[in-house]
Structures are given as C-alpha cells and as structure tokens.
Design a protein around this motif. Structure first.
Motif, mmCIF file in Angstrom:
data_model
loop_
_atom_site.group_PDB
_atom_site.id
_atom_site.type_symbol
_atom_site.label_atom_id
_atom_site.label_comp_id
_atom_site.label_asym_id
_atom_site.label_seq_id
_atom_site.Cartn_x
_atom_site.Cartn_y
_atom_site.Cartn_z
ATOM 1 N N ASN A 4 1.015 -0.889 0.143
ATOM 2 C CA ASN A 4 0.006 0.233 -0.358
ATOM 3 C C ASN A 4 0.796 1.133 -0.042
ATOM 4 O OD1 ASN A 4 -2.210 2.081 0.141
ATOM 5 N ND2 ASN A 4 -2.303 1.075 2.269
ATOM 6 N N LYS A 5 1.745 1.155 1.439
ATOM 7 C CA LYS A 5 2.924 2.625 1.196
ATOM 8 C C LYS A 5 3.218 2.924 -0.086
ATOM 9 C CE LYS A 5 4.743 3.743 5.579
ATOM 10 N NZ LYS A 5 6.110 3.700 5.939
ATOM 11 N N GLN A 6 4.122 1.001 -0.939
ATOM 12 C CA GLN A 6 4.928 1.163 -1.909
ATOM 13 C C GLN A 6 4.638 2.156 -2.834
ATOM 14 O OE1 GLN A 6 8.168 0.296 -1.673
ATOM 15 N NE2 GLN A 6 7.978 1.331 -3.181
ATOM 16 N N GLU A 7 2.830 1.458 -3.510
ATOM 17 C CA GLU A 7 1.517 2.101 -4.039
ATOM 18 C C GLU A 7 1.741 3.604 -4.341
ATOM 19 O OE1 GLU A 7 -2.006 0.089 -3.522
ATOM 20 O OE2 GLU A 7 -1.018 -2.367 -4.522
ATOM 21 N N ARG A 8 0.929 3.917 -2.590
ATOM 22 C CA ARG A 8 0.545 5.419 -3.238
ATOM 23 C C ARG A 8 2.064 6.488 -3.201
ATOM 24 N NH1 ARG A 8 -0.634 5.220 3.255
ATOM 25 N NH2 ARG A 8 -0.158 7.370 2.604
ATOM 26 N N PRO A 108 5.608 20.507 -2.105
ATOM 27 C CA PRO A 108 4.263 19.533 -1.812
ATOM 28 C C PRO A 108 5.176 18.282 -2.459
ATOM 29 C CG PRO A 108 3.832 21.816 -2.451
ATOM 30 C CD PRO A 108 5.165 21.452 -2.530
ATOM 31 N N TRP A 109 5.447 17.580 -2.958
ATOM 32 C CA TRP A 109 5.508 16.598 -3.573
ATOM 33 C C TRP A 109 6.869 16.165 -2.895
ATOM 34 C CZ3 TRP A 109 2.572 15.607 -6.622
ATOM 35 C CH2 TRP A 109 2.050 16.322 -7.731
ATOM 36 N N LEU A 110 8.182 17.080 -2.461
ATOM 37 C CA LEU A 110 8.675 16.304 -0.783
ATOM 38 C C LEU A 110 8.387 15.973 0.176
ATOM 39 C CD1 LEU A 110 11.101 15.478 -0.138
ATOM 40 C CD2 LEU A 110 12.166 17.636 0.712
ATOM 41 N N MET A 111 7.091 16.851 0.872
ATOM 42 C CA MET A 111 6.112 16.575 2.203
ATOM 43 C C MET A 111 5.306 15.776 2.058
ATOM 44 S SD MET A 111 6.995 19.513 4.242
ATOM 45 C CE MET A 111 9.097 18.532 3.083
ATOM 46 N N GLY A 112 4.942 15.067 0.851
ATOM 47 C CA GLY A 112 4.121 13.766 0.162
ATOM 48 C C GLY A 112 4.702 12.774 0.483
ATOM 49 N N GLN A 113 6.238 12.536 0.228
ATOM 50 C CA GLN A 113 6.984 11.567 0.120
ATOM 51 C C GLN A 113 7.518 11.372 1.074
ATOM 52 O OE1 GLN A 113 10.386 12.795 -2.670
ATOM 53 N NE2 GLN A 113 9.592 11.609 -4.445
ATOM 54 N N ILE A 114 7.572 12.494 2.385
ATOM 55 C CA ILE A 114 7.907 11.607 4.136
ATOM 56 C C ILE A 114 6.694 11.799 4.342
ATOM 57 C CG2 ILE A 114 8.591 12.883 6.428
ATOM 58 C CD1 ILE A 114 10.289 15.509 3.946
ATOM 59 N N LYS A 115 5.859 11.910 4.456
ATOM 60 C CA LYS A 115 4.308 11.982 5.104
ATOM 61 C C LYS A 115 3.949 9.898 4.865
ATOM 62 C CE LYS A 115 1.563 16.067 5.380
ATOM 63 N NZ LYS A 115 0.404 16.465 4.561
ATOM 64 N N ILE A 116 4.621 10.043 3.371
ATOM 65 C CA ILE A 116 4.030 8.067 2.899
ATOM 66 C C ILE A 116 5.115 7.395 3.541
ATOM 67 C CG2 ILE A 116 3.896 6.531 1.393
ATOM 68 C CD1 ILE A 116 2.686 8.715 -0.827
ATOM 69 N N ILE A 117 6.607 7.613 3.594
ATOM 70 C CA ILE A 117 7.734 6.781 4.081
ATOM 71 C C ILE A 117 7.331 6.814 5.473
ATOM 72 C CG2 ILE A 117 10.085 6.376 3.842
ATOM 73 C CD1 ILE A 117 9.761 7.326 0.722
ATOM 74 N N ASP A 118 7.427 8.010 5.946
ATOM 75 C CA ASP A 118 6.840 8.171 7.510
ATOM 76 C C ASP A 118 8.711 8.006 8.056
ATOM 77 O OD1 ASP A 118 6.426 9.250 10.159
ATOM 78 O OD2 ASP A 118 5.292 7.437 10.303
ATOM 79 N N PRO A 119 9.287 8.421 7.355
ATOM 80 C CA PRO A 119 11.385 8.158 7.620
ATOM 81 C C PRO A 119 10.918 8.152 9.624
ATOM 82 C CG PRO A 119 11.869 10.045 6.644
ATOM 83 C CD PRO A 119 10.107 9.575 6.495
ATOM 84 N N LYS A 120 12.543 7.930 10.172
ATOM 85 C CA LYS A 120 12.169 7.829 11.612
ATOM 86 C C LYS A 120 13.495 8.853 11.506
ATOM 87 C CE LYS A 120 11.561 3.419 13.420
ATOM 88 N NZ LYS A 120 11.699 1.728 13.321
#
Length: 199
Positions: A4-8, A108-120
């Motif tokens: 799901n994360k990979q797809e998003r 906004p693209w970078l923020m979207g990536q961070i939200k999906i990946i949610d890295p520590k």
C-alpha cells in the motif's frame, strides 16, 4: 501495508513526473522523483538532480552518488533499504542553485513523500537541503548532530545534517569528516528507537 505504501509512493511519483509548476521542467530531460524503499527508516535529501541524474531519472548516480553508496556500505545499508530524494526534482540549468520559487513549487511533492514513507530519521545532504528544514544554521556547526524540529506539514521530525557527498570529491579532508559523521547514523537511529519505546 507495505505494498500500500509502495503503491501510494509510486502514484505520487508518477504525478510528479507530469508536474510543470515551475520553470525548471521545460529545461530538463526528466523529473527525478527519488528512489528506494517506501518502508525506509532513513530518508536522505539532497539539493537537486545533476547532469547524470537528469539523463537517467535517478537521484545520486554520478560521482557523488558512488561515494554515497560507499558510505551506505560502511553502515551495512544499501540504496534499496533507504530512500533518496532531492529538494527540487528537476535539474537547474548548468547545475546552478535552485531559486526560492523553484524550491517552493517542489516542496509539496517532498512533503508528500515524507508523509508516505514516514522515516524515523531525515538526513540532509548539503547546505541547501539543511536550510529548508533547519533555517539559520551553519552547516559547519551542525553537521554530524541530530536535531528535532517541527515542520507544519510533517510534524515533529529528527534531522541529521551531513555535508554534501560532492564536497568530498573536491576536498580530501572533507571526505574524512563525512565518513565519520555518516558512521554515527546507526547510533542516532538507535537512540530515536529507544526514546520511542520508552514513551
């Protein structure tokens, strides 16, 4: 959940490749969204694609990228296990610094990536990337240090600043500094995980 994360992330990156919000898009060969695992605990963020990245559509594939791969190997990580992106997704002409409005359009693209990946842990590579997340800091003072900061779009995050791998290509003494800072990443991650489990 993984797929799901990979797809998003795949969906977001594919929308990104159609973006033309700023003047960089007409002058570059392709958009370079980023690459790696949607489950990554660590996300590396550089400044913008260079000539090689623009040709291949992948981040950090030139000489600086080889050095980044080498450093990942030192802490037993591979590209596939982390996520690598840039503040701007299109190459600025002649590798000049991105303009504030270009960074703004890509944000906004970078923020979207961070939200999906949610890295520590978010590792900034170079001064321009650091400046976006940790404004008014001097890289010479904060490199190799973990700092917690709240960003409205993504909440409270831990940032770790490194010099850009390209800096080491022009300056031999910088190479040692970068390697030393890089080797501290597992300890920083360990501390974040420990603090989380103690909450």
């Amino acid at each position: 959940m993984t797929s799901n994360k990979q797809e998003r992330l795949g969906e977001l990156n594919s929308q990104m490749s159609k973006c033309s919000k700023c003047t960089l898009r007409p002058g570059c060969t392709r958009v370079v969204p980023g690459e790696g695992s949607a489950e990554a605990a660590i996300m590396f963020i550089g400044e913008g694609p260079g000539k090689k990245e623009d040709e291949l559509g992948r981040p950090f594939v030139g000489a600086a990228g080889k050095f980044l791969d080498e450093m990942l190997g030192l802490i037993n990580l591979k590209r596939e296990g982390v996520y690598i992106a840039n503040v701007v997704k299109c190459r600025p002409p002649a590798n000049r610094d991105p303009l504030p409005e270009e960074v703004e359009a890509c944000w906004p693209w970078l923020m979207g990536q961070i939200k999906i990946i949610d890295p520590k842990l978010i590792v900034t590579l170079g001064r321009h990337s650091m400046e976006r997340f940790l404004p008014n800091q001097k890289i010479s003072e904060v490199h190799g240090k973990a700092m917690r900061r709240e960003i409205p779009e993504i909440g409270k995050r831990v940032f770790y600043t490194l010099y850009h791998p390209a800096a080491a290509l022009y300056n031999g003494s910088m190479r040692e500094v970068l390697i030393k800072d890089f080797q501290r990443i597992p300890k920083v991650l360990e501390k974040i995980e420990r603090e989380k489990s103690e909450k």
